[in-house]
Design a protein around this motif. Sequence first.
Motif: not given
Lengths: 688, 436
Positions: A97-103, A230-249
């Motif tokens: 959720k958006p509240e989970d974003l680091p401050q 390969n690229y997305v699997g090895e170069e990334f540790w993950g993807i996170a959505s914080y509600g509809d407006d925020y995301f994190c790679l």
Amino acid sequence: MKRPALIIAAFALGLASFFLSSCKKDLSAKPYDNTAEREAFYKSYNAKVMAKLATDLKATEAALAGQLSDKDRKEKTALLDGLKRRSERPTYFEFLKPEDLPQDLQWTSGEDQPDIGSPQAKKGGTLHYYLEGYAFPATIRPIGAEANNSFRSYHTDDIELYPVMLHPDTAKMIPGLADRWAVSADGQEVYYHIDPEARWSDGKKVTSRDWMMSYYMYLSDYLSEPFYRNYVGEEFWGIASYGDDYFCLRMSTPKPLAPYVAGGSWVYQEDFFKEFGPDFEARYNWRPRPTTGAYEIRAEDIRKGRSISLTRVKDWWAKDRKYYRYRFNPDRLEYLLVRDTEKVFQMFKLGDLDLFFPIDPVKWYEQTEIPQVFKGYIEKVTYYNQYPAISVGLYLNHHQPLLGNQDVRIGLQHASNWQKVIDFDLRGDAERLNTLEAGYANYSHQTLKTRPFDVTLARAAFAKAGFTQAGQDGILQDAQGRRLSFTISYLKQPQYDSWMLRIKEEAKKAGVEYKLEGMDNSAFFAKIQRKEHEMALLGWQGQLPFPDFYQGFHSKEAYEPGTDKPKPMTNNISVFADPTVDPILEANRAARSEEVVRDTTHQLEEIFHERAVWVPAIRRPFFRTAFWRWVRWPDDFNVRLGNDPQMNHVLWIDQDIKKETLEAMKSGKSFPEKNTVYDKHREKKTAE
Amino acid sequence: MTLRRLSRFQAIGRGWWAFRIFVFLLVLAALDQTLVGRRALAVNYNGEWLFPAFQQRTYTEEFFGGGEDQEVDYRVLAKRFKEENKGGKVIMPPVPWDPVLDSDELQKRPLVESEGKIYFPGGKEPFSGYAVQYWPKSQDIKLRDARFRSGLLQGPATLFDGKGEFAGKQTWFEGKLVETSAEDGGPVAAGIPWVQLLYKPAPPTLAEQHFLGTDSNGWDIAAQLFGGFQVIVKAAFLFFLLIYGAGITIGCLQGYLGGAFDLIVERIVEIISNIPFLLVVIIITANIGRDNIDLMTIVVIFAAFSWIGISAYLRTATYREKARDYAAAARVQGAGTARVIFRHILPNAISTIVTLLPFTFAGLATSLTALDYLGFGLPDSYPSWGRVLEDGTSNLSSPWIVCSVFAVMVSVLLLITFIGEAIREAFDPKKFTTYQ
């Protein structure tokens, strides 16, 4: 008796084919919804990642407990450290959720860069051009089999927006789909806030769910190219959505320009790709997709075998944004199918096409000495750009016994007279290429020079490899009677023919025979992908912002694990494998800072030069174009970082000038002849 | 009989002349390296005479006191000997170029300056186009590269420093400097001679001994036409052996034996004649690689499809002759099959195919040319008319290419046709025999 049986058989066959074909149609029309499948995939993929993490952790800890050399211990400790850090947040797909974003995030928005394009640009008009590659594209899908064709850049690469873009003049980050972004303290996590106004061309809002969908597609087994997996699997540790407006790679290593690099994969609309499944390639071949960019393809504009047109999105969401307002000007971009360069040139001279790129010096210096140019209807421009050079050269297959020998390779570098190709065939309009990854400004090695054509040095190198006896035809042989004879595979095109004949003619002086094998496009690439070539003339277009050596030279990409069979379908076409070079390649790819990128790049270039892995050919530090005068450009003509005047969409069509020109052509009125050189970015080598 | 035919042939003026010219051409073709080639006919070095064109041995530059371990360029050697003036002498063939893979250095044509304007050599027509200036100290390093319109500098010009690297640009308009990016404005343009660089294809020049100019690879056209003719003659020789050997044997046997043998061979002939020839060549080229093809391969493929015509003629002729009394008589006397066919029937049946000979030659020449024109024939290491023709048609702005190859082709084919016509007339049976 025989005849009726035959008739019945024929009838049955006809019936069967009828049913089979109708079956096929039904299949593609059948609705498909991957929502449930996708959600299951998120879970199973997360579980898979976690399981692998756990086993890796165990294995590394076990290894560290045992006897190890200092170097290995250091590596393993670093590895363990990485694994431990990853286990702190082990899930790949996270829905928060958006509240989970680091401050403590520091948000930036990159609004301080100069405008792109010219304020004088006028909207409207149609740009007429042709389909490069002289063939109709096999599909308009951006991913999947045959998607990476020469037309893709026209409807995807140059059109779609990333969350963060690079300013094509200053190379600084500017907003794309995200209006602000932030990087975590460790430099590995990038947070994006999606522009609230960002819309797909069908009017739907761009949300973080679209990225989840895209990453699902990239990791899915339905995709036939292993590259994305390969690229997305090895170069990334993950993807996170914080509600509809925020995301994190989350990337596996910190990278310079992280927000741009992490977000550098296209995003696909969740709703549109709901039918992404086992048969998605056939399903989406000709289905126009909604885009975040300025141009869309409409279904009625795909005229198979004739043309494809792009139409400017009505009320495009970014049309008044700072970096986009003066770009993407023509209402329509029309790409005609013309199957021959000569015909393209004739059509351009008649005004059926608005632009032309005369690479061939005969066209540029002689065949454009025509009334349309003298009278100023057609203008000519040479623009010196700064863009990663296409690494054109002769790639040597190190798997071949003779080419595995370093002295032979050094000899071949000395025996290939590219300078004469430049002086004769290109009329001096090119430079000798010296390194694999040139044109990356500071990252590229500036002082390294490739080995020049020199018969004496070539023969000395060949003699070192044991080739001392000249045969009757002057070709060198060794004691076992092996001749210095190599087949060069290349794409059959008139200009390459003349280059190769020149190289062949000159190599004979050094006692080398080149056999020329001009092939058509698909046969050529198939042969190289199977690593069956000896030598191949081709070039890779380097990508911004950093050079990449990993794909072309890492041993993992060279041989099937544990065998001496070259691995097909990888980009290591030199079949170069050296475990001592691998760590540098990995360091280069995983570089945390620009300095490391630069230093490892220089180090690699020096190694590859010393080993003579290939024969560098030529580069052109400019592009040149001829265009009808109603195609207008900004005052500086174009942007620094572009290899094609169209790719940044700064041109516009001036309807008034078009009318004026057409009238002038009727009445015979002329304008001043224009032939301009923009050399602001031309490199001066020696300053005496 | 044969003598009578020969005298009849000689009596046909046009054909006889054509024949004599053609024989002369064959003799020329046989002279090979004496006429065309990069190797010198004779070299006098240190008082010793060498004949590189007629020897297997290759002489390196080192041999003549040069620096590099590659075969010496005799054209350069000739110049060097002249400059040194120490009694060395090089005699080159009349066309001192190899037909293929032997391109010339760039040619420079000095332009004339008069009253501030630049003119083409001859000084009449003002120069329009691109020209360069060289640094006065060294004639190899460019100083300026510029464009002219009606004898005056106009448009962009590029400046180079003393090492030949880019130093700045200038813009000119009607002979006046408008803009420059070089700090000192660049060296003054006037006073330094302008040179036009002639890129390939270069027009015919006597000085460089390109009598018909060069093609877009920079290869001499006269040498290529000569070499192409040699290839055709060589091919024809092989080709005739193959198709006449196979055609005569198979055709005669078919006619003489008849029956099942005839039936089966006729079906095979039908199958072969239905295979598209060009496709076979393309498939073979693709499989073994174009550079691995040699003349023999191509000729064998051609022959595999061409013996059919000959055998068809012979088959009918043999059928006819077999029924004659003399054939029966020979058989009664105990002659074997081979003897009957080759001693008795063949001489009576041969006249039809002798008349075909010149036309077969013409057919072969055109097919070889056509195949090369399409890019499927012999590799580039063989000279070929087809490739010159292809090059000429794609470079119509250099008319000397297409003109010379067209003229040569038409004249050779015309000669052959005249000869063929005369032979046909000389062998016409109606002139000698009457049927009763």
